[in-house]
Each structure stands twice: as structure tokens, then as C-alpha cells.
Design a protein around this motif. Structure first.
Motif, mmCIF file in Angstrom:
data_model
loop_
_atom_site.group_PDB
_atom_site.id
_atom_site.type_symbol
_atom_site.label_atom_id
_atom_site.label_comp_id
_atom_site.label_asym_id
_atom_site.label_seq_id
_atom_site.Cartn_x
_atom_site.Cartn_y
_atom_site.Cartn_z
ATOM 1 N N PRO A 221 -41.575 37.412 -13.606
ATOM 2 C CA PRO A 221 -42.589 38.066 -14.439
ATOM 3 C C PRO A 221 -42.129 39.424 -14.966
ATOM 4 O O PRO A 221 -42.488 39.810 -16.080
ATOM 5 N N GLU A 222 -41.329 40.146 -14.178
ATOM 6 C CA GLU A 222 -40.839 41.438 -14.644
ATOM 7 C C GLU A 222 -39.865 41.260 -15.807
ATOM 8 O O GLU A 222 -39.839 42.066 -16.739
ATOM 9 N N ALA A 223 -39.062 40.189 -15.767
ATOM 10 C CA ALA A 223 -38.162 39.920 -16.892
ATOM 11 C C ALA A 223 -38.961 39.557 -18.137
ATOM 12 O O ALA A 223 -38.590 39.931 -19.258
ATOM 13 N N GLN A 224 -40.060 38.811 -17.983
ATOM 14 C CA GLN A 224 -40.923 38.507 -19.124
ATOM 15 C C GLN A 224 -41.481 39.792 -19.727
ATOM 16 O O GLN A 224 -41.507 39.958 -20.952
ATOM 17 N N LEU A 225 -41.930 40.700 -18.867
ATOM 18 C CA LEU A 225 -42.462 41.971 -19.338
ATOM 19 C C LEU A 225 -41.408 42.752 -20.113
ATOM 20 O O LEU A 225 -41.667 43.243 -21.224
ATOM 21 N N ARG A 226 -40.213 42.863 -19.553
ATOM 22 C CA ARG A 226 -39.160 43.641 -20.209
ATOM 23 C C ARG A 226 -38.739 43.010 -21.536
ATOM 24 O O ARG A 226 -38.465 43.706 -22.515
ATOM 25 N N ALA A 227 -38.705 41.684 -21.567
ATOM 26 C CA ALA A 227 -38.348 41.009 -22.812
ATOM 27 C C ALA A 227 -39.396 41.274 -23.887
ATOM 28 O O ALA A 227 -39.067 41.492 -25.059
ATOM 29 N N ALA A 228 -40.675 41.250 -23.505
ATOM 30 C CA ALA A 228 -41.736 41.551 -24.467
ATOM 31 C C ALA A 228 -41.620 42.987 -24.962
ATOM 32 O O ALA A 228 -41.789 43.270 -26.157
ATOM 33 N N LEU A 229 -41.322 43.917 -24.057
ATOM 34 C CA LEU A 229 -41.148 45.312 -24.448
ATOM 35 C C LEU A 229 -40.003 45.482 -25.447
ATOM 36 O O LEU A 229 -40.048 46.347 -26.328
#
Length: 308
Positions: A221-229
């Protein structure tokens, strides 16, 4: 004479298909795993596992004893739980498992506070998309985003985790506003990896954006967040993470579609729920999720990165 403990090694290799993986699981050396398998095969006078390019697979003899070996293992686990459940000492190790988001943002602070008051309890926190088995003593306490199955578990719902769609302003400026009536055609998604997704969330996203292209799949989930950012696409994130980046992400609210939410479930094996150190951690975890309820399932407003 047959050493029944060798069956643990046979089952670990059969399940994980690798001597090295079995060694890590059992916390022994790889040579020990190989030696114990050889001992079992020698005692039974039969080859139980065959090495292939894809890993170890049971032979016909191995398949024939698999069910019996698992029953022996289950009985041994029951003995351990019976003895462990009578342990009146508060001190000892308690292993808690949960998905990454809950482990990092609710359980880690909870455990830190618990340690300050009860340093005699050693805690292990496993953030894993795999469902560690409480029956097999892979963990003592589990927190999941789905109901538990199993008559030997005591489970309860302890909260709700809500999700929403997010994208960076730069991405939306480049791609335009998503047209949900058209299935978000022309847009890119940052999604969970198959097998690591919350089914209810994955289904919600698939229904809303059926014509979008998946740009990235990840089990983090943290990688998803960073990718969205970074502008990779639209991501479905837990609101406790997405709303925290209101200055860098816009929350997208599909018209007429409620934000999706899933239950947070806690479970412990019924034989362990009264063990003092496990009871102590259980109570602390329940209190932590109760205290964080508003963060985990906040009311919908337009103050989290959405312009008026």
C-alpha cells in the motif's frame, strides 16, 4: 525407530518446495532440513520428495502420508496450545500479524505504548499480505480486512477501514478528470497485486474504472501511495493514508457512488485467548483501534484535497 519430529521438516519442504525456504520457516540451517528429510526417508525406506526444476514435489509415497503427517502436526500443535494456554506468566513473546497499513499506523504505536508499561512482554509485528495461521502457531494474534474462518478461532470485528480514490494534481491536469460513466477510459490505475488485494476494494475499483489501464500493480500500500504521489495514476488508498497527503493528492469522489469501506477483524486461537500476555496484547489492540476509529473511517467531507 521413526522420529515423528522429522515429519515437520517433510511438511515444510512439501509446502514451500525448497530446502532454504523450509530452513527459514523452521529457523534451522538448510543442512539440518536436508538431514532430517533423509532421516525420515531412511526410516520409512521410501523416497518422499522428488527434486524438480520447479522445486520439491511429493512422490507417490509422499502424497500417501501427507494427510497422516498433517494430522500428527495438528495434534502436536494442540498439545502446545494446551500447555501454552495454561501459562500463567505475563512475560514471553507475542506475535501479531496484520496488513502493512494497519501494522504501521495503528499497531506499531500501540505496541510501543504497551512496551513502555509491560517491558517483560516481547512483541513481534509481522506486516504480511500472507494470512499467517493462528492454528499452526505462525502468529498469536491476527488483524485482517476480512472475516476469519475456522471453528478453533475466536474473532470479532473491531473497526472499519474506509477507502477512496486519489490522484496527483499533475496527473489530473495531464489526463483530465476521470469520466466514471465511461469507465475512466484513457486513465491509468495504480492497483494491488493479485492475491494481495482486499477483494471488496478491488471489485469496487474494477467496477468504477472498467476501461482504465493498470499502470502498476504492487502488494505494498505504501508503494501505491508513492506511485500516486509521483503521478503514475489513480490509486484506491485507505483514507488514513490518502487524506494525510491532502496538499499533494486530490481525493476523487465519483458522483453518486459511496466510498467503500471494509471491516477490520481481530482473531486469536481459542486455546490462547486467556494466556495472560496474549490477553494483555489483545486488550491493547482493541483499545488502539477504538481510539483510532475516526482516523480509520473518517466522515466524508470536502476538506481532504478536494477544491470547493
Amino acid at each position: 525407530m521413526l522420529d515423528w519430529d522429522d515429519l515437520r521438516f517433510f511438511l515444510a519442504i512439501a509446502r514451500l518446495r525448497s530446502l532454504s525456504a523450509a530452513a527459514r520457516e523452521l529457523r534451522v540451517t538448510q543442512s539440518t532440513v536436508g538431514r532430517r528429510l533423509a532421516s525420515l526417508e531412511s526410516g520409512l525406506r521410501a523416497r518422499l520428495l522428488h527434486r524438480t526444476p520447479e522445486g520439491y514435489v511429493p512422490t507417490l509415497a509422499g502424497e500417501a502420508i501427507m494427510g497422516q503427517a498433517e494430522r500428527v502436526e495438528a495434534e502436536m500443535r494442540a498439545v502446545e496450545r494446551t500447555v501454552g494456554g495454561r501459562d500463567a506468566q505475563l512475560e514471553g513473546v507475542v506475535r501479531v500479524t496484520a496488513v502493512e497499513t494497519l501494522a504501521s499506523h495503528v499497531l506499531a504505536p500501540c505496541i510501543a505504548a504497551l512496551q513502555a508499561g509491560s517491558p517483560e512482554v516481547a512483541l513481534e509485528l509481522v506486516a504480511d499480505v500472507r494470512h499467517l495461521s493462528l492454528s499452526m502457531r505462525e502468529a498469536d494474534i491476527a488483524v485482517r480486512l476480512a472475516p476469519f474462518e475456522g471453528h478453533d478461532l475466536v474473532a470479532r470485528r473491531i473497526g472499519t477501514l474506509s477507502y477512496a480514490l486519489y490522484a496527483s494534481p499533475a496527473y489530473l491536469e495531464r489526463q483530465g478528470e476521470p469520466d466514471f460513466a465511461a469507465g475512466c477510459a484513457g486513465h491509468r490505475l495504480v492497483a494491488g497485486l493479485d492475491g494481495a488485494e482486499v477483494p471488496q476494494v478491488a471489485g469496487w475499483l474494477a467496477e468504477l474504472a472498467a476501461r482504465a489501464t493498470v499502470a502498476l500493480r504492487t502488494d505494498s500500500p505504501e508503494a501505491q501511495l508513492r506511485a500516486a504521489l509521483c503521478g503514475a495514476g489513480i490509486a484506491c488508498l485507505a483514507r488514513l493514508r490518502g487524506d494525510a497527503f491532502a496538499a499533494q493528492l486530490r481525493r476523487i469522489e465519483p458522483p453518486g457512488v459511496p466510498v467503500t469501506a471494509v471491516g477490520i477483524w481481530l482473531a486469536v486461537h481459542k486455546d490462547n485467548r486467556r494466556t495472560p500476555r496474549i490477553r494483555l496484547v489483545l486488550d491493547a489492540v482493541v483499545a488502539a483501534f477504538r481510539d483510532q476509529a475516526a482516523l480509520l473511517d473518517p466522515p466524508l467531507s470536502r476538506d481532504a484535497g478536494n477544491p470547493d
